[in-house]
Write an enzyme that holds these catalytic residues in place. Structure first.
Site, mmCIF file in Angstrom:
data_model
loop_
_atom_site.group_PDB
_atom_site.id
_atom_site.type_symbol
_atom_site.label_atom_id
_atom_site.label_comp_id
_atom_site.label_asym_id
_atom_site.label_seq_id
_atom_site.Cartn_x
_atom_site.Cartn_y
_atom_site.Cartn_z
ATOM 1 N N ASN A 11 3.126 0.485 4.450
ATOM 2 C CA ASN A 11 2.672 1.575 3.574
ATOM 3 C C ASN A 11 1.281 1.966 4.063
ATOM 4 O O ASN A 11 0.322 1.239 3.832
ATOM 5 C CB ASN A 11 2.634 1.086 2.118
ATOM 6 C CG ASN A 11 2.000 2.109 1.192
ATOM 7 O OD1 ASN A 11 1.766 3.262 1.579
ATOM 8 N ND2 ASN A 11 1.704 1.703 -0.035
ATOM 9 N N LYS A 13 -0.589 4.275 3.061
ATOM 10 C CA LYS A 13 -1.451 4.855 2.016
ATOM 11 C C LYS A 13 -2.123 6.115 2.563
ATOM 12 O O LYS A 13 -1.522 6.801 3.388
ATOM 13 C CB LYS A 13 -2.444 3.798 1.506
ATOM 14 C CG LYS A 13 -1.723 2.493 1.125
ATOM 15 C CD LYS A 13 -2.544 1.553 0.316
ATOM 16 C CE LYS A 13 -1.720 0.313 0.001
ATOM 17 N NZ LYS A 13 -2.372 -0.624 -0.896
ATOM 18 N N HIS A 98 4.380 2.759 -7.078
ATOM 19 C CA HIS A 98 3.309 1.931 -6.519
ATOM 20 C C HIS A 98 2.200 1.820 -7.559
ATOM 21 O O HIS A 98 1.908 2.777 -8.272
ATOM 22 C CB HIS A 98 2.775 2.544 -5.217
ATOM 23 C CG HIS A 98 1.898 1.586 -4.468
ATOM 24 N ND1 HIS A 98 0.587 1.356 -4.825
ATOM 25 C CD2 HIS A 98 2.159 0.761 -3.418
ATOM 26 C CE1 HIS A 98 0.081 0.433 -4.009
ATOM 27 N NE2 HIS A 98 1.014 0.057 -3.160
ATOM 28 N N GLU A 100 -0.865 1.972 -7.353
ATOM 29 C CA GLU A 100 -1.930 2.977 -7.227
ATOM 30 C C GLU A 100 -1.491 4.295 -7.867
ATOM 31 O O GLU A 100 -2.330 5.046 -8.367
ATOM 32 C CB GLU A 100 -2.296 3.143 -5.735
ATOM 33 C CG GLU A 100 -3.065 1.925 -5.232
ATOM 34 C CD GLU A 100 -2.874 1.608 -3.758
ATOM 35 O OE1 GLU A 100 -2.404 2.474 -3.001
ATOM 36 O OE2 GLU A 100 -3.207 0.465 -3.364
ATOM 37 N N GLU A 169 4.657 -6.374 -6.156
ATOM 38 C CA GLU A 169 3.286 -6.266 -5.665
ATOM 39 C C GLU A 169 2.312 -6.582 -6.794
ATOM 40 O O GLU A 169 1.982 -5.689 -7.596
ATOM 41 C CB GLU A 169 3.010 -4.852 -5.145
ATOM 42 C CG GLU A 169 3.880 -4.427 -3.985
ATOM 43 C CD GLU A 169 3.180 -3.381 -3.115
ATOM 44 O OE1 GLU A 169 3.071 -3.620 -1.909
ATOM 45 O OE2 GLU A 169 2.718 -2.355 -3.645
ATOM 46 N N GLY A 175 -4.881 -5.249 -1.400
ATOM 47 C CA GLY A 175 -6.126 -4.852 -0.754
ATOM 48 C C GLY A 175 -7.295 -5.776 -1.045
ATOM 49 O O GLY A 175 -8.441 -5.455 -0.762
ATOM 50 N N SER A 213 -1.762 -8.039 0.275
ATOM 51 C CA SER A 213 -2.525 -8.826 1.260
ATOM 52 C C SER A 213 -1.618 -9.696 2.142
ATOM 53 O O SER A 213 -2.016 -10.783 2.560
ATOM 54 C CB SER A 213 -3.603 -9.681 0.582
ATOM 55 O OG SER A 213 -4.549 -8.847 -0.063
HETATM 56 P P1 13P Z 1 -2.338 -4.529 1.230
HETATM 57 O O1 13P Z 1 -1.373 -5.147 2.210
HETATM 58 O O2 13P Z 1 -3.420 -3.723 1.896
HETATM 59 O O3 13P Z 1 -2.860 -5.516 0.228
HETATM 60 O O4 13P Z 1 -1.496 -3.452 0.385
HETATM 61 C C1 13P Z 1 -0.291 -3.830 -0.166
HETATM 62 C C2 13P Z 1 0.364 -2.618 -0.713
HETATM 63 O O5 13P Z 1 -0.078 -2.049 -1.695
HETATM 64 C C3 13P Z 1 1.562 -2.119 -0.021
HETATM 65 O O6 13P Z 1 2.201 -1.130 -0.767
#
Ligand code: 13P
Length: 252
Positions: A11, A13, A98, A100, A169, A175, A213
């Protein structure tokens, strides 16, 4: 017994540029030609780059994914992208729910469920994301939160729930460099699988990915868990060597 093939999805982002995308995907597809993956691989990229990435991935084993989709079918929804448009561009997977999007764009369980329906109707596999916040985990609510998030989608999709990919997640792991331990993740994955199994005849076969992560160093331990079928990778998906290592850790 049929086994569930592992699945690694990146992903990106809101990262990338025409130049950076080309460099990243050239390195990834070359790496995969040298060492063909034992798992399915996809990248979910920003909307403006879907056409570029579709072209870059032509002839490779990497599938194209989107990070979101409109809950509406078509019409006067300025700025939105419909599931049909994504299908037109060769998108095979679409992230929905997601954290976010839930956190910064006010997406409710109901909106997430509608988006999953839109994708399926367009022939795209939704990757439905669920996960608890740190406060919810500390309050002992992890199980009820993820069950509620999944139930909303299961209710909307009925038996079609067996056509999704699910991603667990934990918000506190995204992150942050703070990964769920393999045992913590496995426990949630097992509960989600049981919920899927009771929702549809093929529910137990739904791939359940872990995200938060996940990186080249910890992927193998997470992927060794019996109910972790793959990973949804953020930061580490932007570095070809790291993404390739994670793919290499995902054996069938
Ligand atoms: P990270 O791997 O940067 O923690 O992000 C995970 C994520 O949100 C994948 O959708």
């Amino acid at each position: 017994m049929t086994t569930r093939q592992k699945f690694i999805a990146g992903n990106w982002k809101m990262n990338g540029s025409l130049q950076a995308n080309a460099a990243l995907l050239t390195a990834i597809t070359q790496g995969l030609r040298e060492q063909p993956p034992a798992c399915k691989v996809a990248v979910a990229v920003p909307m403006p780059y879907l056409a570029q990435v579709q072209a870059l991935l032509a002839g490779s084993s990497v599938q194209l994914g989107a990070q979101d989709v409109s809950q509406h079918e078509a019409g006067a929804y300025t700025g939105e992208t419909s599931a049909a448009m994504l299908a037109d561009l060769g998108v095979r997977y679409g992230l929905v729910g997601h954290s976010e999007r839930r956190q910064y764009h006010g997406e409710t369980d109901a909106v997430v469920a509608t988006k999953a329906q839109r994708l399926l109707a367009a022939g795209i596999t939704p990757i439905v994301c669920v996960g608890e916040t740190l406060a919810e985990r500390e309050a002992g609510q992890t199980g009820t939160v993820v069950a509620r998030q999944l139930a909303a989608v299961a209710e909307a999709l009925g038996q079609q729930i067996e056509k999704i990919v699910l991603a667990y997640e934990p918000v506190w792991a995204i992150g942050t460099g703070r990964t769920a331990t393999p045992e913590q993740a496995q426990q949630v994955h097992a509960a989600l699988r049981a919920q899927l199994a009771s929702a549809a005849p093929g529910g137990a076969m739904v791939p359940v990915l872990y995200g938060g992560s996940m990186n080249a160093a910890n992927a193998a331990d997470l992927l060794a868990q019996s109910d972790i079928d793959g990973g949804l990778i953020g930061g580490a998906a932007l570095k070809a060597p790291d993404f390739l290592k994670i793919i290499g850790a995902a054996q069938a």
